[in-house]
Design a protein around this motif. Structure first.
Motif, short mmCIF file in Angstrom:
data_model
loop_
_atom_site.label_atom_id
_atom_site.label_comp_id
_atom_site.label_asym_id
_atom_site.label_seq_id
_atom_site.Cartn_x
_atom_site.Cartn_y
_atom_site.Cartn_z
N ALA A 47 56.07 0.03 -9.63
CA ALA A 47 56.69 -1.24 -10.00
C ALA A 47 55.89 -1.99 -11.07
N PRO A 48 54.53 -2.01 -11.02
CA PRO A 48 53.79 -2.71 -12.08
C PRO A 48 54.03 -2.13 -13.48
N VAL A 104 64.53 -1.12 -19.02
CA VAL A 104 64.20 0.11 -18.30
C VAL A 104 65.34 0.53 -17.40
N ARG A 105 65.70 1.80 -17.50
CA ARG A 105 66.69 2.39 -16.60
C ARG A 105 66.03 3.55 -15.88
N HIS A 106 65.84 3.41 -14.59
CA HIS A 106 65.17 4.42 -13.79
C HIS A 106 66.19 5.40 -13.24
N TRP A 164 70.39 -9.19 -9.28
CA TRP A 164 68.94 -9.02 -9.29
C TRP A 164 68.27 -9.89 -10.36
N ARG A 165 69.05 -10.43 -11.29
CA ARG A 165 68.45 -11.26 -12.34
C ARG A 165 67.77 -12.50 -11.75
N SER A 166 68.25 -12.94 -10.59
CA SER A 166 67.67 -14.14 -9.99
C SER A 166 66.39 -13.86 -9.22
N LEU A 167 66.03 -12.58 -9.06
CA LEU A 167 64.82 -12.23 -8.33
C LEU A 167 63.60 -12.44 -9.21
N ARG A 195 62.75 -3.24 -6.80
CA ARG A 195 64.11 -2.70 -6.65
C ARG A 195 64.35 -1.57 -7.65
N MET A 196 63.92 -1.80 -8.89
CA MET A 196 64.17 -0.83 -9.95
C MET A 196 63.34 0.43 -9.80
#
Length: 543
Positions: free
Chosen positions: A311-312, A324-326, A346-349, A357-358
């Motif tokens: 995630a980092p 980024v598209r995982h 997820w934009r609000s996270l 999540r990604m």
């Protein structure tokens, strides 16, 4: 009474059925965008009309050299126009394309050439040394065509003739060999062979066609897209983007070397919109940007896979201006089979929570029929609780035909009517899967399963760490304990001790999951960015 659909006039005919094949995409590109730039390679460029002509000449020349239906044509080459031309020209001849990993040694290349009964080898001169050693091991030498690329670094011309002369013998108006059945073989992709000789996964036209369309949908490509080749084209046929750019009439930008400075320069010069790469490439971009202070002026979509991205790393890549598209997949599924599909909620996270999540492997792509995390024995789906571990299983039209000349391995891979990935994962309540480990990489300590990925995620959070890989190390008391190999960022060597890393982990991991050993230094990877954990396990055991 059901209606009768068996009548002759309701059956397949040329007007309503043709076998799916990705080589059809080139026909559309040259019809719709004939004068648009198709390929850029340094100071060389080709329009779609010119690219189509060269592909057809290659197909005709191969036929003239005796390579036709069912024959294998291998190519050992980096990301250059010749490699793109092979993706169309070889199947246009009815032959099977075998793209060779440029990091293989002579023994592995010799095995593949002999096992596949290669008829023609197309060779970039930079790899003449390893190719010569491999050819010397063969009983039957194939026809060798060498590419004298102006940007190659060293090497010799060892072929029977050069590539331009060879395709010059071909007829650009020659007849194209179309597949009679969409399940016919189109390419041959050998696995890395980490536990013995590599296995050759045979792809079919249907799977490549469907996966190409899926990549276009999920990477959001269109006719204005400019794709930078940071992903090796030899790796599962460049995740099908080798065909995908023709389908939408975009532009390929070739890149022989994956270096941050060259990547950023190409993005700026050619207005690149899309690219792909393993998490190690993301790490390279982050470190390269840190040295220069560079940030993208316009967003670039980057698709990443090959290892679970921490995630980092995802967060830092987005901060540079990348979208980024995982995605997730494997050689046996024509490459990408699943992705962490974006939810606008997820934009609000927070950035940290969004990156977590990604980092998940997500859900099946648009052409994958079924994907579950199932019990390896019963094949029943595990509960969607984010905790119960099972094996990721696939089935659908994007599964390979099988392994060439290896019925036993093929039957094992498809046992129970599913493709068995060997990846251990959980399913979250929202249906998104998350890999916890490879079945062979799980660390079993005192009867407890420890995810190597969980440990790596924690170590990655240390500000001095560039990359980390956790493996099992033998232990007399516990059977196995975690050992972590750590690559530090440039300029951080000697600044971090094993004791400091242990204390960092102690605050973030349960006691039984704590690494018992840290090894600092370079981590060996494959050419596609995957860590060779079997080698790290050997090093840990010997230590």
């Amino acid at each position: 009474m059901a209606i009768d659909l068996s009548a002759d006039f309701l059956q397949r005919r040329p007007a309503n059925f043709r076998p799916m094949t990705p080589i059809q995409f080139l026909r559309r590109a040259v019809d719709v965008f004939p004068d648009r730039t198709a390929v850029i390679h340094g100071d060389v460029s080709f329009t779609w009309r010119e690219h189509d002509r060269r592909c057809r000449m290659l197909a005709s020349a191969l036929k003239g050299a005796g390579a036709g239906e069912g024959d294998v044509v291998a190519i050992l080459c980096p990301n250059t126009p010749a490699m793109l031309e092979a993706h169309f020209g070889v199947p246009m001849a009815g032959a099977i394309l075998n793209t060779l990993n440029t990091r293989l040694d002579a023994a592995a290349i010799a095995f593949i050439l002999e096992h596949s009964e290669t008829k023609v080898l197309i060779l970039d001169r930079q790899w003449s040394g390893v190719a010569s050693a491999a050819l010397a091991k063969l009983k039957n030498r194939p026809l060798v065509v060498h590419i004298d690329d102006p940007y190659a670094e060293g090497g010799e011309l060892i072929g029977d003739l050069d590539y331009e002369t060879f395709i010059g013998r071909g007829d650009p108006d020659g007849e194209v060999t179309w597949p009679s059945d969409e399940f016919d073989a189109i390419t041959l992709n050998y696995t890395s062979g980490t536990t013995g000789n590599p296995k050759g996964a045979l792809y079919h036209h249907r799977g490549c066609y469907l996966n190409t369309l899926s990549q276009i949908v999920h990477h959001e490509l269109n006719s204005n897209s400019v794709y930078l080749w940071t992903l090796p084209m030899f790796h599962v046929n460049g995740w099908c983007f080798s065909w995908g750019m023709a389908a939408i009439g975009g532009t390929h930008v070739c890149l022989r070397r994956v270096l941050p400075a060259e990547i950023f320069a190409s993005i700026s010069k050619h207005d690149v919109t899309h690219m792909c790469g393993a998490p190690t490439v993301l790490g390279m971009l982050i470190e390269g940007a840190a040295k220069t202070g560079i940030k993208l002026q316009t967003p670039v979509a980057i698709m990443t896979a090959g290892a679970a991205p921490p995630a980092p790393i995802l967060k830092a890549t987005e901060e540079l201006g990348f979208t980024v598209r995982h995605v997730y997949g494997m050689t046996e599924m024509h490459g990408v089979a699943a992705l962490c599909d974006w939810h606008r909620e997820w934009r609000s996270l927070s950035a940290e929570e969004r990156s977590k999540r990604m980092a998940r492997q997500g859900v099946r792509n648009v052409v994958t029929d079924d994907m579950i995390v199932g019990d390896p024995v019963t094949l029943d789906p595990v509960p969607h609780d984010g905790a119960t571990i099972g094996e990721i299983l696939f089935r659908g039209n994007n599964g390979m035909k099988g392994y060439l000349k290896n019925p036993t391995a093929t039957d094992e891979a498809f046992a129970g009517g599913w493709y068995r990935t060997g990846d251990l994962a959980v399913t979250h309540p929202d249906g998104y899967i998350e890999i916890k480990d490879r079945s062979k990489d799980i660390i079993i300590s005192g009867g407890e399963n420890i995810s190597s990925i969980e440990i790596e995620e924690v170590v990655f959070q240390h500000p001095s760490v560039s990359y980390a890989a956790a493996v099992a190390m033998k232990d007399e008391r516990w059977g196995e304990t975690p050992c972590v190999f750590v690559e530090l960022k440039e300029g951080h060597d000697g600044r971090v001790s094993a004791d400091e890393m242990l204390e960092f982990c102690r605050a973030r991991l349960a006691k039984f999951k704590l690494p018992r050993k840290f090894v600092f230094g370079p981590i060996e990877r494959t050419s596609t960015g995957k860590v060779q954990k079997f080698k790290l396990r050997d090093r840990a055991h010997s230590a």
